[in-house]
Each structure stands twice: as structure tokens, then as C-alpha cells.
Enzyme design. Structure first.
Site, PDB file in Angstrom:
ATOM      1  N   GLU A   4       2.511  -0.822   4.453  1.00 42.60           N
ATOM      2  CA  GLU A   4       2.272   0.542   3.966  1.00 42.60           C
ATOM      3  C   GLU A   4       3.613   1.208   3.693  1.00 42.60           C
ATOM      4  OE1 GLU A   4      -0.570   2.182   3.409  1.00 42.60           O
ATOM      5  OE2 GLU A   4      -2.104   1.085   4.522  1.00 42.60           O
TER       6      GLU A   4
ATOM      7  N   HIS B 139       0.850  -1.186   0.000  1.00 43.41           N
ATOM      8  CA  HIS B 139       0.000   0.000   0.000  1.00 43.41           C
ATOM      9  C   HIS B 139       0.890   1.241   0.000  1.00 43.41           C
ATOM     10  CE1 HIS B 139      -3.448  -2.349   1.811  1.00 43.41           C
ATOM     11  NE2 HIS B 139      -2.461  -3.044   2.328  1.00 43.41           N
TER      12      HIS B 139
ATOM     13  N   ASP C 152      -3.385   2.245  -4.895  1.00 45.79           N
ATOM     14  CA  ASP C 152      -2.019   2.171  -4.381  1.00 45.79           C
ATOM     15  C   ASP C 152      -1.431   0.759  -4.483  1.00 45.79           C
ATOM     16  OD1 ASP C 152      -4.113   1.757  -2.332  1.00 45.79           O
ATOM     17  OD2 ASP C 152      -2.479   1.473  -0.923  1.00 45.79           O
TER      18      ASP C 152
ATOM     19  N   HIS D 247      -2.564  -2.941  -3.322  1.00 48.25           N
ATOM     20  CA  HIS D 247      -3.950  -2.754  -2.912  1.00 48.25           C
ATOM     21  C   HIS D 247      -4.819  -2.573  -4.162  1.00 48.25           C
ATOM     22  CE1 HIS D 247      -6.576  -0.794   0.468  1.00 48.25           C
ATOM     23  NE2 HIS D 247      -7.028  -1.953   0.103  1.00 48.25           N
TER      24      HIS D 247
END
Length: 191
Positions: A122, A40, A168, A158
Site C-alpha cells: 500500500e 495499492h 488504485d 489493484h
């Protein structure tokens, strides 16, 4: 410096690794096999890097008054297993044995609920700004330790597990570079 996971799936603290436990997790289904790594991006507010806002979001301590844009996140309960900052520092929010709440409504290879069988990372960034060398380096190190512990086969963004809803890590993410750095088979990455 080699990264190591303890028996619960927490990285051992060392330089460049911060543990910041999130309350936003639960147990995986008993039969779940962690086979997917989901990448992400995040920046809070959008396009701004550094600061405490991502950790605040994932730990339910976000200061909504710090910036007007953050108010739209009020009440959101999300997390990821890891966050890789622009300088390559790694923050862990959820043990890899647990289910983090990063994928939302999602599906991969015919299986819904990707949180059940994935790990979420992330990257501090946006869909369109290049990611930093330090992030690719940290991501490769992290992927190696995760693959040594879990039966990870696939990596996806994602955007690939929630198409039309998420974008993303976006076109700025260099999948071939990730494959080379992490020694990840290209055939197990998005095309």
C-alpha cells in the site's frame, strides 16, 4: 541502508522500518509461488495523510470515532504486507511467507485469488495526487529485497487485478518511473 528480510519474511527493524503485526493473514496454499507484486494506495480518511488510521485498519484497532468517514470501515478485516508512507517510511504488517488480505476478489493471467500468490504494498496516496520521490525510492528498495527472496516476476496495480472494482494505484502512479527505479522489466508491468 540495505533492507533485509529474516527467514520468516519480516524486514529487520532499522531506521525507516516499523514492524506492526496484523492479525489479518493466513497461510498460503502449499503449492503457491509468490510471483506477483500488487501495488495499492490508501489514505484514511480519503485524501488525508499521516496519522494512525491505516495501521489501525490493518491491526483491527481503528478508532472509528476519530472521523465520521471511518465508520464505514467497521467490521472490515484487511491487511497488506507493507505500507509506504509519504516520507518513504515502511511499515510491515504481514510476513512475506504468509497471505495478507489485500486483493479481495481478483484474478491475474487466468488465476483467481491473487492473495494466494502475491505480495501487497500500500502506498499512502490517492489515485490522482502525485506520489512522493521518497515513496518511489522506498518502493524500489523494497522491491529489490522482495525479488531477492521470492520468485516475483510481475507487478500490477489493484486496478489491474480487480478491474471495475478497484482503481488504485491510479493514474498518478508512474509505472515507467517504478520500472527504472526498481530495475523491473517493463514487459512484466501493466501496459
Amino acid at each position: 541502508m540495505t533492507l533485509q528480510l529474516d527467514r520468516h519474511g519480516w524486514l529487520r527493524p532499522r531506521a525507516g522500518v516499523l514492524l506492526c503485526p496484523s492479525p489479518n493473514f493466513d497461510a498460503r496454499p502449499a503449492d503457491a509461488q509468490v510471483r506477483l507484486l500488487v501495488l495499492h494506495n490508501i489514505s484514511l480518511p480519503p485524501g488525508r495523510f499521516g496519522g494512525p488510521h491505516v495501521a489501525g485498519l490493518f491491526t483491527n484497532t481503528l478508532d472509528y470515532g476519530a472521523h465520521p468517514w471511518l465508520e464505514r470501515l467497521r467490521g472490515l478485516r484487511v491487511s497488506a504486507h507493507f505500507f509506504v508512507r509519504r516520507d518513504g517510511a515502511i511499515v510491515q504488517f504481514v510476513a512475506t511467507a504468509a497471505r495478507a488480505w489485500h486483493a479481495g476478489v481478483s484474478a491475474f493471467q487466468g488465476s483467481a485469488r491473487c492473495n494466494d500468490f502475491s505480495l501487497g504494498i500500500e502506498l499512502e496516496g490517492t489515485d490522482t495526487l502525485p506520489y512522493e520521490d521518497a515513496q518511489y525510492h522506498a518502493l524500489a528498495r523494497l522491491a529489490a529485497v522482495l525479488r531477492a527472496r521470492h520468485p516475483l516476476v510481475w507487478a500490477a496495480g489493484h486496478e489491474h487485478i480487480a478491474p471495475g472494482r478497484k482503481t488504485d494505484p491510479g493514474p498518478a502512479f508512474d509505472w515507467p518511473r517504478f520500472a527504472r527505479a526498481a530495475n523491473w522489466p517493463r514487459r512484466h508491468l501493466p501496459r
